[in-house]
Design an enzyme around this catalytic site. Structure first.
Site, mmCIF file in Angstrom:
data_model
loop_
_atom_site.group_PDB
_atom_site.id
_atom_site.type_symbol
_atom_site.label_atom_id
_atom_site.label_comp_id
_atom_site.label_asym_id
_atom_site.label_seq_id
_atom_site.Cartn_x
_atom_site.Cartn_y
_atom_site.Cartn_z
ATOM 1 N N HIS A 206 0.798 -1.093 0.006
ATOM 2 C CA HIS A 206 0.002 0.053 0.160
ATOM 3 C C HIS A 206 0.852 1.383 0.110
ATOM 4 O O HIS A 206 2.153 1.162 -0.289
ATOM 5 C CB HIS A 206 -1.003 -0.142 1.321
ATOM 6 C CG HIS A 206 -2.257 -0.871 1.140
ATOM 7 N ND1 HIS A 206 -3.031 -0.749 0.195
ATOM 8 C CD2 HIS A 206 -2.317 -2.157 1.833
ATOM 9 C CE1 HIS A 206 -3.831 -1.963 0.189
ATOM 10 N NE2 HIS A 206 -3.549 -2.739 1.186
ATOM 11 N N ASP B 45 -0.733 6.857 -3.550
ATOM 12 C CA ASP B 45 -2.325 6.736 -4.062
ATOM 13 C C ASP B 45 -2.491 7.824 -4.822
ATOM 14 O O ASP B 45 -3.238 7.687 -5.876
ATOM 15 C CB ASP B 45 -2.860 6.519 -2.539
ATOM 16 C CG ASP B 45 -2.982 5.090 -1.942
ATOM 17 O OD1 ASP B 45 -2.489 4.305 -2.812
ATOM 18 O OD2 ASP B 45 -3.123 4.995 -0.955
#
Length: 359
Positions: free
Chosen positions: A136, A166
């Site tokens: 992530h 992200d």
């Protein structure tokens, strides 16, 4: 008419990068169908909840339609094919290889709909030695070098406040999809876009990692003008345990402030290289800012042309007058939503739409 009216998007992504991409498209008129697993996007359960929905989920999925499909079932796959038959864009964020196993890789989809723009978002891209490595945002920032300069005076990296990998992937994905749609107008054919969070972060380092890019040493925060080694681009403690920043390195701002503080003799230090040569000036400013509270400094700087700002928490930031003035936080139907970052003069004032319940 909104800029993307008439564009149909099928979005199979969850959490942040993909939904942010399609949120920006939905905000500007695209018809976004959010395909979720039968259990729903996990973001639906993320607290806090306002007006019956996750604030996170609402602010990333407003204006979309939501449909629960089990893509491991014949019925689910058939329904997805129906959605894709006339779609302009498809977004997916599964780990590489998953869509091929399900029968919905780009080659299969483009064979039935050659006009489709198909965008895959992953941590490290669809091919190569890192393609299947789970990660992530934090792990991507660590591997891309950015976490190494997200550090304090002791040199220890800390968890970043913004999910930059992200967000960079979502923004790059949007740009690429829109480019492909423009290209389709010329060729009549869609395209495939491979967006990696890692790839999306790297261009952001050009201004701080020039040495490393050219084969020399990696940057060390305390010797970099943009990372803490410059007196006039730094964070300072105040008397009440809060913080303020000086946020521009132009010498004119240093001259203005040091004149007001009656320490113009320190101006030559502001022109020195970042790092040890500026440390005496940094130390002076630290001791100076520690003599007043944050809000006292805000008042003191009010009539001075210096790039100064108080460090605000999010509640304080959202309650600033210009946030309301620019319509950046909208309250509607018992919920609060952050407005799009870009709006067009030719379009009416933006109003938030609802986030979909799962069907």
């Amino acid at each position: 008419m909104a800029k993307l009216t008439g564009i149909k998007v099928v979005d199979l992504s969850l959490f942040l990068p993909g939904p942010m991409l399609t949120l920006m498209m939905a905000d500007h008129g695209a018809d976004v169908i959010k395909v979720e697993p039968p259990t729903g996007d996990p973001a639906r359960q993320m607290e806090p909840v306002e007006a019956g929905q996750s604030v996170w989920f609402r602010n990333l999925n407003r204006g979309k339609k939501a449909l629960a499909l089990d893509l491991k079932s014949d019925e689910g796959r058939e329904r997805l094919w129906e959605l894709l038959s006339d779609a302009d864009v498809m977004i997916e964020g599964f780990r590489p290889g998953v869509m091929k196993r399900l029968g919905f890789d780009y080659e299969a989809v483009a064979a039935k709909n050659p006009r489709i723009v198909y965008c895959s978002i992953s941590a490290f891209g669809q091919e190569g030695e890192m393609a299947h490595h789970p990660a992530h945002d934090l792990a991507v920032q660590a591997l891309s070098g950015f976490l190494s300069v997200n550090d304090g005076d002791d040199g220890m990296p800390v968890v970043p406040g913004a999910p930059s990998a992200d967000m960079a992937a979502g923004l790059n994905g949007l740009s690429a999809v829109l480019m492909a749609l423009i290209g389709r107008e010329k060729t009549g054919k869609g395209d495939y876009v491979d967006i990696a969070m890692f790839d999306s972060m790297l261009p952001w380092c050009a201004h701080i990692a020039g040495g490393a890019i050219s084969g020399d040493d990696a940057p060390v925060s305390q010797t970099q003008r943009s990372l803490g080694g410059a007196a006039f681009y730094n964070v300072y403690n105040t008397l009440d345990g809060k913080y303020v920043v000086l946020g521009a390195r132009e010498i004119k701002f240093a001259k203005t402030l040091l004149t007001a503080l009656d320490r113009l003799d320190l101006l030559p230090l502001a022109e020195e290289e970042a790092g040890p040569l500026q440390k005496p000036l940094i130390d002076y400013l630290r001791s100076t800012f520690a003599n007043k509270t944050r809000d006292e400094w805000v008042k003191w700087f009010a009539d001075k042309d210096v790039a100064f700002s108080p460090v605000l928490n999010f509640r304080e930031a959202l309650e600033q007058g210009f946030v309301k003035e620019r319509g950046l936080l909208i309250e509607a139907n018992g919920s609060h939503q952050i407005a799009p970052a870009f709006r067009f003069k030719s379009e009416k004032n933006w109003q938030p739409s609802v986030a979909p319940e799962l069907k």
